[in-house]
Every structure is written in C-alpha cells, then in structure tokens.
Motif scaffolding. Structure first.
Motif, mmCIF file in Angstrom:
data_model
loop_
_atom_site.group_PDB
_atom_site.id
_atom_site.type_symbol
_atom_site.label_atom_id
_atom_site.label_comp_id
_atom_site.label_asym_id
_atom_site.label_seq_id
_atom_site.Cartn_x
_atom_site.Cartn_y
_atom_site.Cartn_z
ATOM 1 N N HIS A 52 27.582 -26.538 -40.803
ATOM 2 C CA HIS A 52 28.078 -25.196 -40.335
ATOM 3 C C HIS A 52 28.678 -25.516 -39.020
ATOM 4 C CE1 HIS A 52 24.902 -22.925 -43.047
ATOM 5 N NE2 HIS A 52 25.788 -23.614 -43.596
ATOM 6 N N LEU A 57 30.888 -22.209 -38.809
ATOM 7 C CA LEU A 57 29.896 -21.311 -38.972
ATOM 8 C C LEU A 57 28.734 -21.092 -37.925
ATOM 9 C CD1 LEU A 57 29.462 -21.823 -42.922
ATOM 10 C CD2 LEU A 57 30.168 -19.717 -41.857
ATOM 11 N N THR A 81 36.742 -17.361 -37.078
ATOM 12 C CA THR A 81 36.762 -16.721 -38.439
ATOM 13 C C THR A 81 37.926 -16.874 -39.065
ATOM 14 O OG1 THR A 81 34.929 -15.015 -37.819
ATOM 15 C CG2 THR A 81 36.178 -14.587 -39.932
ATOM 16 N N ARG A 84 38.405 -20.699 -39.659
ATOM 17 C CA ARG A 84 37.431 -21.203 -40.804
ATOM 18 C C ARG A 84 38.269 -20.683 -42.217
ATOM 19 N NH1 ARG A 84 32.861 -18.177 -39.649
ATOM 20 N NH2 ARG A 84 33.559 -16.698 -41.228
ATOM 21 N N ARG A 85 38.637 -19.533 -42.063
ATOM 22 C CA ARG A 85 39.257 -18.943 -43.589
ATOM 23 C C ARG A 85 40.391 -19.727 -43.685
ATOM 24 N NH1 ARG A 85 38.798 -12.586 -43.446
ATOM 25 N NH2 ARG A 85 36.572 -12.592 -43.342
ATOM 26 N N PHE A 90 34.011 -24.379 -48.324
ATOM 27 C CA PHE A 90 32.565 -24.806 -48.283
ATOM 28 C C PHE A 90 32.105 -24.717 -50.039
ATOM 29 C CE2 PHE A 90 32.756 -22.731 -44.323
ATOM 30 C CZ PHE A 90 32.120 -23.649 -43.482
ATOM 31 N N TYR A 92 28.002 -25.259 -51.937
ATOM 32 C CA TYR A 92 26.853 -25.181 -51.855
ATOM 33 C C TYR A 92 25.991 -25.792 -53.051
ATOM 34 C CZ TYR A 92 27.826 -22.398 -47.669
ATOM 35 O OH TYR A 92 28.395 -22.160 -46.497
ATOM 36 N N ALA A 113 41.589 -11.719 -49.657
ATOM 37 C CA ALA A 113 41.246 -11.418 -48.339
ATOM 38 C C ALA A 113 42.256 -12.274 -47.336
ATOM 39 C CB ALA A 113 39.611 -12.029 -48.405
HETATM 40 P P1 ADP Z 1 34.858 -13.737 -46.480
HETATM 41 O O1 ADP Z 1 36.385 -14.075 -46.192
HETATM 42 O O2 ADP Z 1 34.758 -13.706 -47.980
HETATM 43 O O3 ADP Z 1 34.527 -12.713 -45.841
HETATM 44 P P2 ADP Z 1 33.785 -15.364 -44.713
HETATM 45 O O4 ADP Z 1 34.793 -15.592 -43.554
HETATM 46 O O5 ADP Z 1 32.541 -14.299 -44.255
HETATM 47 O O6 ADP Z 1 34.513 -15.112 -46.059
HETATM 48 O O7 ADP Z 1 33.063 -16.952 -44.741
HETATM 49 C C1 ADP Z 1 33.999 -17.978 -45.152
HETATM 50 C C2 ADP Z 1 33.385 -18.977 -45.752
HETATM 51 O O8 ADP Z 1 32.110 -19.407 -45.258
HETATM 52 C C3 ADP Z 1 32.911 -18.620 -47.245
HETATM 53 O O9 ADP Z 1 32.964 -19.684 -48.108
HETATM 54 C C4 ADP Z 1 31.530 -18.143 -47.016
HETATM 55 O O10 ADP Z 1 30.910 -18.505 -48.310
HETATM 56 C C5 ADP Z 1 30.705 -19.149 -46.179
HETATM 57 N N1 ADP Z 1 29.884 -18.478 -45.361
HETATM 58 C C6 ADP Z 1 30.008 -17.106 -44.503
HETATM 59 N N2 ADP Z 1 28.981 -16.953 -43.939
HETATM 60 C C7 ADP Z 1 27.955 -17.969 -43.974
HETATM 61 C C8 ADP Z 1 26.762 -18.327 -43.620
HETATM 62 N N3 ADP Z 1 26.275 -17.578 -42.819
HETATM 63 N N4 ADP Z 1 26.085 -19.304 -44.121
HETATM 64 C C9 ADP Z 1 26.837 -19.953 -45.040
HETATM 65 N N5 ADP Z 1 28.029 -19.914 -45.265
HETATM 66 C C10 ADP Z 1 28.545 -18.962 -45.004
#
Ligand code: ADP
Ligand code: ADP
Length: 225
Positions: A52, A57, A81, A84-85, A90, A92, A113
């Motif tokens: 994470h 995250l 964010t 990360r995107r 990820f 699991y 998105a």
């Molecule tokens: P989205 O673009 O769908 O809103 P996010 O930016 O929230 O996605 O998340 C990006 C990645 O991180 C995704 O693969 C999501 O599954 C993962 N993710 C987001 N929040 C968490 C969390 N609290 N714990 C684990 N994985 C997460």
C-alpha cells in the motif's frame, strides 16, 4: 530510474499508544523496469502495508518512496491519486470485480475514469482479455465465471491503464493449486508482454521461484531470500 524505489521506509500503526505496532522499520527495495520480484513473508509481517505504501495508497512515517525516479513522498492527496491511477496497477487475493458489470466493462471503467475514450477502452479491454485466453468471456458477469477466470479478468483490469508498476498481494491465493499454477502463468505472460515492473507478494515458494528475484520481509526489513 527504478520503477519503484523504497528507501528507509518505516511505518508504525497507532504510534504512541499502548497498541502501537511497528510494522516496517527501514525498508530498502528497488524494482527495475521489467523486473518481477517476489515478496515472501509470513502472514502479519507487513506485506500489505508495504504494498500500500509502494502503491501510494498509504504513506510512510519516514523514508522515501519514488516511482519511475519521481519522489512521491511529499505529494499532496490529489497528485498522489493522479500518480497512482497513472502508474500503478493493483491485484488482490480476491478479484473485487464489480458484480453488476460484465468482464469487459470491469476493464473499460478504470480507463474511462482516466479519460480514455470508450471505443479505445473497449478495444484495449478486448485485447487484454484475448491475451489471457478469455476472448469469449467478455460479456459474462463475474458470477458467471470460474474463480480462475475472475482472477484473470482482475489482472486485465489492473493493466487497463498501462501502469509502470504492478503490485499484487497473493494474486492466486484464493485458487486451488492447479488453477493457481495456470493462472499465475497467464499473469507472467501478461507482465512479460508489457515489460512492466512487478512486486508480487506470495506464500507460494514454487511461484516465487518463477520470478526474477525473491526478497523476504523479516522483522520490518527487506532481506535477500
Ligand atoms: P478509481 O479510479 O476507481 O476511483 P482509485 O483511484 O480510488 O480508483 O484507486 C486506484 C486503485 O487503488 C484501484 O486499483 C483501487 O482498487 C485501489 N484502491 C483504492 N483505494 C484502496 C484501498 N483503500 N485499499 C486498497 N486498494 C485501494
Ligand atoms: P500482511 O499483509 O503481511 O499480513 P499487514 O501489513 O496487513 O501484514 O499487517 C502487518 C501488521 O500490522 C499486523 O500485525 C496487523 O495487525 C497490523 N495492522 C495492519 N493494518 C493496521 C491498521 N490499520 N491499524 C493497526 N494495525 C494494523
């Protein structure tokens, strides 16, 4: 530059309280572009915490986190964010696919998105499904797929936005040994086909042996396996 670089990363949950847990205490780890690294550790050792933090995250208390040579340590929430995107995929142990959407839509949505057009997203999703042998399963909802098929769709979703770094936490841990072996092969083919870096946590020493390098997480530090 390394796809992922962790330097002196430390993390304590509930710091200063009686229930404080120091999980990471000086983690140093580099993963080069194209390198697939196995992260081996017993349950509770801090693998999820490390993944994470590496995937932006969660944040480290101390130390430095860099992706593709860019220091991410002190980024604000929005650029974190965005990074990360853009850069991280990820996977699991459980697929976490959206049950009301088809396999292909589950791979299309994260691309929309990210600003990809629907036509381009569908074409990329179909290509990814074909790479894992699921070209005829795109219209199925997750519940209509086997466990191994569901997990292969989740692999495609993780790669949907062409990340530079793949982080996986027991990616086949939910499957029986024979299925796990085959599905892991599909994952390795996908990863090798794109040349992305991967850090894959597993208890399975046979799977770990199929990666480029193994590291262990012991007493909050990374040691060579
Ligand atoms: P989205 O673009 O769908 O809103 P996010 O930016 O929230 O996605 O998340 C990006 C990645 O991180 C995704 O693969 C999501 O599954 C993962 N993710 C987001 N929040 C968490 C969390 N609290 N714990 C684990 N994985 C997460
Ligand atoms: P692993 O993935 O190797 O099983 P985790 O990173 O999930 O390990 O957890 C490592 C340790 O940190 C465990 O002792 C766990 O109970 C603890 N822990 C994990 N998340 C939290 C949290 N949010 N708050 C407090 N303790 C936590």
């Amino acid at each position: 530059a390394p796809a992922l670089s962790l330097a002196g990363v430390g993390k304590t949950y509930n710091p200063g309280r009686p229930n404080a847990v120091e999980v990471l205490r000086g983690v140093d780890l580099d993963v080069a572009p194209g390198e697939v690294v196995a992260l081996v550790a017993p349950s509770g050792a801090g693998k999820s915490t490390l993944l994470h933090i590496a995937g932006l995250l969660d944040t480290a208390d101390i130390g430095r986190v860099s992706l593709g040579g860019r220091d991410m340590t002190r980024l604000g929430d929005r650029p974190r964010t965005a990074a990360r995107r853009d850069q991280v995929g990820f996977i699991y142990q459980f697929h976490h696919l959206l049950p009301e959407f088809s396999a292909i839509e589950n791979i299309v949505l994260p691309q929309l998105a990210n600003g990809t057009s629907r036509a381009e997203a569908r074409s990329r999703a179909a290509g990814l499904l074909a790479q894992v042998g699921l070209e005829n399963r795109g219209k199925h909802r997750p519940a209509a797929l086997s466990g191994g098929e569901q997990q292969r769709v989740a692999f495609c979703r993780a790669l949907a936005n062409a990340p530079r770094l793949l982080l996986a936490d027991e990616p086949t841990g939910n499957l029986d040994p024979a299925t796990s072996d085959r599905v892991f092969g599909a994952l390795m083919d996908l990863v090798r086909g794109t040349g992305l870096a991967a850090l894959i946590a597993t208890h399975n020493l046979d799977l770990a042996a199929r990666m480029d390098r193994q590291v262990r997480l012991e007493a909050g530090r990374i040691v060579a396996a």
